[in-house]
Design a protein around this motif. Structure first.
Motif, PDB file in Angstrom:
ATOM      1  N   ARG A  93      -6.908   7.019   1.328  1.00 41.17           N
ATOM      2  CA  ARG A  93      -5.538   7.462   1.805  1.00 41.17           C
ATOM      3  C   ARG A  93      -5.406   6.657   3.087  1.00 41.17           C
ATOM      4  O   ARG A  93      -4.551   6.008   3.900  1.00 41.17           O
ATOM      5  CB  ARG A  93      -5.133   8.758   1.806  1.00 41.17           C
ATOM      6  CG  ARG A  93      -4.811   9.599   0.365  1.00 41.17           C
ATOM      7  CD  ARG A  93      -4.685  10.799   0.619  1.00 41.17           C
ATOM      8  NE  ARG A  93      -4.566  11.504  -0.963  1.00 41.17           N
ATOM      9  CZ  ARG A  93      -5.557  12.033  -1.156  1.00 41.17           C
ATOM     10  NH1 ARG A  93      -6.661  12.280  -0.580  1.00 41.17           N
ATOM     11  NH2 ARG A  93      -5.666  12.736  -2.562  1.00 41.17           N
ATOM     12  N   GLU A  94      -6.402   6.930   3.755  1.00 37.39           N
ATOM     13  CA  GLU A  94      -6.316   6.556   5.467  1.00 37.39           C
ATOM     14  C   GLU A  94      -6.510   5.091   5.407  1.00 37.39           C
ATOM     15  O   GLU A  94      -5.778   4.430   6.073  1.00 37.39           O
ATOM     16  CB  GLU A  94      -7.675   7.357   6.085  1.00 37.39           C
ATOM     17  CG  GLU A  94      -7.859   6.616   7.698  1.00 37.39           C
ATOM     18  CD  GLU A  94      -6.963   7.091   8.553  1.00 37.39           C
ATOM     19  OE1 GLU A  94      -5.985   8.187   8.339  1.00 37.39           O
ATOM     20  OE2 GLU A  94      -6.782   6.345   9.558  1.00 37.39           O
ATOM     21  N   LEU A  95      -7.444   4.692   4.741  1.00 33.96           N
ATOM     22  CA  LEU A  95      -7.724   3.179   4.969  1.00 33.96           C
ATOM     23  C   LEU A  95      -6.842   2.223   4.093  1.00 33.96           C
ATOM     24  O   LEU A  95      -6.698   0.933   4.391  1.00 33.96           O
ATOM     25  CB  LEU A  95      -9.266   2.824   4.475  1.00 33.96           C
ATOM     26  CG  LEU A  95     -10.270   3.219   5.417  1.00 33.96           C
ATOM     27  CD1 LEU A  95     -11.687   3.207   4.790  1.00 33.96           C
ATOM     28  CD2 LEU A  95      -9.997   2.926   6.895  1.00 33.96           C
ATOM     29  N   MET A  96      -6.039   2.838   3.308  1.00 33.50           N
ATOM     30  CA  MET A  96      -5.003   1.969   2.473  1.00 33.50           C
ATOM     31  C   MET A  96      -3.432   2.276   3.359  1.00 33.50           C
ATOM     32  O   MET A  96      -2.397   1.750   2.917  1.00 33.50           O
ATOM     33  CB  MET A  96      -5.008   2.485   1.093  1.00 33.50           C
ATOM     34  CG  MET A  96      -5.757   2.077   0.363  1.00 33.50           C
ATOM     35  SD  MET A  96      -5.995   0.156  -0.008  1.00 33.50           S
ATOM     36  CE  MET A  96      -4.488  -0.084  -0.956  1.00 33.50           C
ATOM     37  N   SER A  97      -3.283   3.044   4.550  1.00 32.95           N
ATOM     38  CA  SER A  97      -2.303   3.242   5.142  1.00 32.95           C
ATOM     39  C   SER A  97      -1.462   2.361   5.421  1.00 32.95           C
ATOM     40  O   SER A  97      -0.063   2.403   5.859  1.00 32.95           O
ATOM     41  CB  SER A  97      -2.625   4.341   6.109  1.00 32.95           C
ATOM     42  OG  SER A  97      -3.418   3.929   7.187  1.00 32.95           O
ATOM     43  N   GLY A  98      -2.006   1.104   5.577  1.00 30.13           N
ATOM     44  CA  GLY A  98      -1.370  -0.163   6.200  1.00 30.13           C
ATOM     45  C   GLY A  98      -0.481  -0.704   4.962  1.00 30.13           C
ATOM     46  O   GLY A  98       0.354  -1.647   5.129  1.00 30.13           O
ATOM     47  N   ASN A  99      -0.355  -0.179   3.719  1.00 32.56           N
ATOM     48  CA  ASN A  99       0.152  -0.656   2.502  1.00 32.56           C
ATOM     49  C   ASN A  99       1.045   0.301   2.251  1.00 32.56           C
ATOM     50  O   ASN A  99       0.913   1.366   1.643  1.00 32.56           O
ATOM     51  CB  ASN A  99      -0.629  -1.071   1.510  1.00 32.56           C
ATOM     52  CG  ASN A  99      -1.581  -2.251   1.833  1.00 32.56           C
ATOM     53  OD1 ASN A  99      -2.549  -2.047   2.465  1.00 32.56           O
ATOM     54  ND2 ASN A  99      -1.266  -3.372   1.261  1.00 32.56           N
ATOM     55  N   ILE A 100       2.395   0.058   2.723  1.00 34.24           N
ATOM     56  CA  ILE A 100       3.715   1.061   2.297  1.00 34.24           C
ATOM     57  C   ILE A 100       4.177   0.709   0.970  1.00 34.24           C
ATOM     58  O   ILE A 100       4.301  -0.425   0.714  1.00 34.24           O
ATOM     59  CB  ILE A 100       4.626   0.747   3.601  1.00 34.24           C
ATOM     60  CG1 ILE A 100       4.102   0.873   4.986  1.00 34.24           C
ATOM     61  CG2 ILE A 100       5.918   1.794   3.306  1.00 34.24           C
ATOM     62  CD1 ILE A 100       3.422   2.034   5.239  1.00 34.24           C
ATOM     63  N   CYS A 101       4.576   1.991   0.382  1.00 34.51           N
ATOM     64  CA  CYS A 101       5.020   1.886  -1.003  1.00 34.51           C
ATOM     65  C   CYS A 101       6.283   2.762  -0.812  1.00 34.51           C
ATOM     66  O   CYS A 101       6.503   3.986  -0.939  1.00 34.51           O
ATOM     67  CB  CYS A 101       4.150   2.520  -2.049  1.00 34.51           C
ATOM     68  SG  CYS A 101       5.034   2.667  -3.724  1.00 34.51           S
ATOM     69  N   ARG A 102       7.505   1.948  -0.742  1.00 36.06           N
ATOM     70  CA  ARG A 102       8.893   2.497  -0.703  1.00 36.06           C
ATOM     71  C   ARG A 102       9.257   3.488  -2.018  1.00 36.06           C
ATOM     72  O   ARG A 102       9.914   4.390  -1.870  1.00 36.06           O
ATOM     73  CB  ARG A 102       9.991   1.532  -0.922  1.00 36.06           C
ATOM     74  CG  ARG A 102      10.144   0.812   0.658  1.00 36.06           C
ATOM     75  CD  ARG A 102      10.874   1.582   1.787  1.00 36.06           C
ATOM     76  NE  ARG A 102      11.851   2.359   1.379  1.00 36.06           N
ATOM     77  CZ  ARG A 102      13.073   1.615   1.810  1.00 36.06           C
ATOM     78  NH1 ARG A 102      13.056   0.533   2.341  1.00 36.06           N
ATOM     79  NH2 ARG A 102      14.117   2.204   1.248  1.00 36.06           N
ATOM     80  N   CYS A 103       8.482   3.093  -3.294  1.00 28.99           N
ATOM     81  CA  CYS A 103       8.733   4.055  -4.277  1.00 28.99           C
ATOM     82  C   CYS A 103       8.003   5.309  -4.138  1.00 28.99           C
ATOM     83  O   CYS A 103       8.029   6.209  -5.052  1.00 28.99           O
ATOM     84  CB  CYS A 103       8.260   3.361  -5.630  1.00 28.99           C
ATOM     85  SG  CYS A 103       9.325   1.928  -5.760  1.00 28.99           S
ATOM     86  N   GLY A 104       6.819   5.347  -3.175  1.00 31.96           N
ATOM     87  CA  GLY A 104       6.215   6.547  -3.080  1.00 31.96           C
ATOM     88  C   GLY A 104       5.277   6.766  -4.191  1.00 31.96           C
ATOM     89  O   GLY A 104       5.006   7.901  -4.803  1.00 31.96           O
ATOM     90  N   ALA A 105       4.543   5.763  -4.869  1.00 32.19           N
ATOM     91  CA  ALA A 105       3.612   5.790  -5.824  1.00 32.19           C
ATOM     92  C   ALA A 105       2.175   6.152  -5.234  1.00 32.19           C
ATOM     93  O   ALA A 105       1.124   5.897  -6.115  1.00 32.19           O
ATOM     94  CB  ALA A 105       3.545   4.388  -6.698  1.00 32.19           C
ATOM     95  N   TYR A 106       2.176   6.470  -4.133  1.00 36.10           N
ATOM     96  CA  TYR A 106       0.866   6.801  -3.541  1.00 36.10           C
ATOM     97  C   TYR A 106      -0.123   7.725  -4.400  1.00 36.10           C
ATOM     98  O   TYR A 106      -1.303   7.401  -4.444  1.00 36.10           O
ATOM     99  CB  TYR A 106       0.812   7.329  -2.204  1.00 36.10           C
ATOM    100  CG  TYR A 106       1.665   6.640  -0.950  1.00 36.10           C
ATOM    101  CD1 TYR A 106       1.270   5.642  -0.529  1.00 36.10           C
ATOM    102  CD2 TYR A 106       3.025   6.956  -0.735  1.00 36.10           C
ATOM    103  CE1 TYR A 106       1.924   4.606   0.319  1.00 36.10           C
ATOM    104  CE2 TYR A 106       3.670   6.150   0.359  1.00 36.10           C
ATOM    105  CZ  TYR A 106       3.203   5.144   0.600  1.00 36.10           C
ATOM    106  OH  TYR A 106       4.039   4.386   1.505  1.00 36.10           O
TER     107      TYR A 106
END
Ligand code: FES
Ligand code: FES
Length: 180
Positions: free
Chosen positions: A150-163
């Motif tokens: 979660r922390e190290l992928m935080s630079g990749n934003i997902c507007r759809c919220g598929a996190y």
């Protein structure tokens, strides 16, 4: 009030723009030679000059990660990098992650397979960047837990919220227990 009149620029003093220059990049294993203006970003070089439109332009300002590609194995935001700065580099985009087996069948990268299996996208606009970023993340070797992902992928934003599903997909490939 004093008025200042601006004169026409003196042609002798005008600064001439630099010529296009030859840039050689190896993109998805294929050497490409391009004539590019020096201000062409790597993102525009990929999309506009090589027709590799899998790499997306979101913010164009280094804030969303949609343009993430791998340069010599490291993930970068291609919108923040000038193509001329990467002379001689090896670039991998989403189009270059799958491979072909001995039967000439396409084999998706394990992360591509996992993203499909976990429904880790909705509109899909961020997905190429997410997957390229995850490839770079894995090779960095810093992840121990799902929170690290979660922390190290935080630079990749997902507007759809598929996190949650993105983390599940990456965790599966990295064999990390998301419940731990
Ligand atoms: S388009 Fe490059 S970070 Fe958003
Ligand atoms: S899947 Fe739509 S922005 Fe991520």
């Amino acid at each position: 009030m004093q008025t200042t009149f601006l004169s026409e620029p003196n042609p002798k003093q005008a600064v001439s723009l630099p010529e296009k220059s030859l840039v050689t990049l190896t993109v998805n294993g294929v050497e490409k030679k391009l004539q590019l203006a020096p201000w062409t970003t790597l993102l525009d070089a990929l999309r506009e000059y090589m027709n590799l439109t899998g790499t997306k332009k979101g913010c164009d300002h280094g804030q969303c990660g949609a343009c993430t590609v791998l340069v010599d194995g490291k993930r970068i935001n291609s919108c923040l990098t000038l193509a001329v700065m990467k002379e001689g580099a090896e670039i991998t985009t989403i189009e270059g992650l799958a491979s072909t087996d001995n039967n000439f069948e396409t084999q998706l990268h394990p992360l591509q397979t996992a993203f499909i299996a976990h429904d880790a996208y909705q509109c899909g606009y961020c997905t190429p960047g997410q997957i390229c970023s995850a490839v770079g993340l894995i090779s960095e070797g810093r992840v121990r837990t799902a929170d690290d992902i979660r922390e190290l992928m935080s630079g990749n934003i997902c507007r759809c919220g598929a996190y949650p599903h993105i983390v599940d997909a990456i965790s599966e490939v990295m064999q990390i227990d998301t419940k731990a």
